[in-house]
Scaffold this motif. Structure first.
Motif, short mmCIF file in Angstrom:
data_model
loop_
_atom_site.label_atom_id
_atom_site.label_comp_id
_atom_site.label_asym_id
_atom_site.label_seq_id
_atom_site.Cartn_x
_atom_site.Cartn_y
_atom_site.Cartn_z
N THR A 173 26.67 71.37 34.15
CA THR A 173 26.89 69.93 34.13
C THR A 173 25.69 69.29 34.79
O THR A 173 25.31 69.66 35.90
CB THR A 173 28.17 69.56 34.89
OG1 THR A 173 29.27 70.22 34.27
CG2 THR A 173 28.42 68.06 34.85
N ARG A 224 25.81 64.83 25.53
CA ARG A 224 26.19 63.80 26.49
C ARG A 224 27.72 63.77 26.57
O ARG A 224 28.40 63.72 25.55
CB ARG A 224 25.67 62.44 26.02
CG ARG A 224 25.92 61.31 27.00
CD ARG A 224 25.54 59.97 26.41
NE ARG A 224 24.14 59.86 26.06
CZ ARG A 224 23.23 59.24 26.81
NH1 ARG A 224 23.57 58.69 27.95
NH2 ARG A 224 21.97 59.19 26.39
N GLN A 262 26.59 68.23 29.37
CA GLN A 262 27.18 69.54 29.61
C GLN A 262 26.82 70.48 28.48
O GLN A 262 26.65 70.07 27.34
CB GLN A 262 28.70 69.47 29.72
CG GLN A 262 29.20 68.83 30.98
CD GLN A 262 30.72 68.83 31.07
OE1 GLN A 262 31.41 68.93 30.06
NE2 GLN A 262 31.22 68.71 32.28
N GLU A 291 25.58 61.83 31.91
CA GLU A 291 25.97 63.22 32.16
C GLU A 291 25.87 64.06 30.89
O GLU A 291 26.18 63.59 29.81
CB GLU A 291 27.40 63.28 32.69
CG GLU A 291 27.85 64.67 33.03
CD GLU A 291 29.29 64.70 33.48
OE1 GLU A 291 29.54 64.42 34.67
OE2 GLU A 291 30.15 64.98 32.63
N TRP A 336 17.25 65.45 37.98
CA TRP A 336 18.62 65.78 37.56
C TRP A 336 19.36 66.54 38.65
O TRP A 336 18.79 67.37 39.34
CB TRP A 336 18.58 66.65 36.30
CG TRP A 336 17.84 65.99 35.18
CD1 TRP A 336 16.53 66.16 34.86
CD2 TRP A 336 18.35 65.02 34.28
NE1 TRP A 336 16.20 65.36 33.80
CE2 TRP A 336 17.30 64.64 33.42
CE3 TRP A 336 19.60 64.44 34.10
CZ2 TRP A 336 17.46 63.70 32.40
CZ3 TRP A 336 19.76 63.50 33.08
CH2 TRP A 336 18.70 63.14 32.25
N SER A 350 36.11 65.93 37.83
CA SER A 350 35.38 66.19 39.06
C SER A 350 36.32 66.76 40.11
O SER A 350 37.41 66.26 40.30
CB SER A 350 34.77 64.90 39.56
OG SER A 350 34.01 65.14 40.71
N ASP A 388 23.54 65.67 35.73
CA ASP A 388 23.67 64.24 35.94
C ASP A 388 22.31 63.67 36.33
O ASP A 388 21.61 64.24 37.16
CB ASP A 388 24.69 64.00 37.07
CG ASP A 388 24.97 62.53 37.29
OD1 ASP A 388 25.45 61.88 36.35
OD2 ASP A 388 24.72 62.05 38.41
#
Length: 103
Positions: free
Chosen positions: A13, A44, A51, A49, A73, A93, A15
């Motif tokens: 993951t 996206r 993954q 974000e 990142w 999360s 961000d």
């Protein structure tokens, strides 16, 4: 990588740092990651974000080099047994959940 319970998967993951004050860089990141091996292509998931799913730990160094090269990142890594089909992904999360996959 596998054991008697099935193969192991690794979800990365990613961000973007400072995304509220900097331009969105996700498209460029996805282009940089596209040629690298993954079980489930990086995409996206929300806002800034991204993954992706990797099943071969040997692929992590090349992916992490792209992700960490410029310091722009934050990267999280979730590791777990795969026990079903890849259907849909979503983030909760601080856990990553892949419907039909993680035990």
């Amino acid at each position: 990588m596998a054991d008697s319970n099935g193969p192991v998967g690794m979800v990365l993951t990613v961000d973007q740092r400072g995304s509220r004050t900097a331009p969105d860089r996700v498209t460029d990141l996805l282009e940089a990651l596209a040629p690298l091996p993954s079980r489930l292509a990086f995409s996206r998931t929300a806002g800034d974000e991204v993954q992706g799913l990797v099943c071969d730990p040997g692929h992590l160094p090349a992916l992490l080099e792209v992700l960490l090269r410029d310091g722009g990142w934050r990267v999280g890594l979730g590791i777990g047994l795969l026990n079903g089909l890849i259907i849909v992904r979503f983030a909760v999360s601080p856990l990553i959940v892949t419907l039909g996959m993680w035990s």
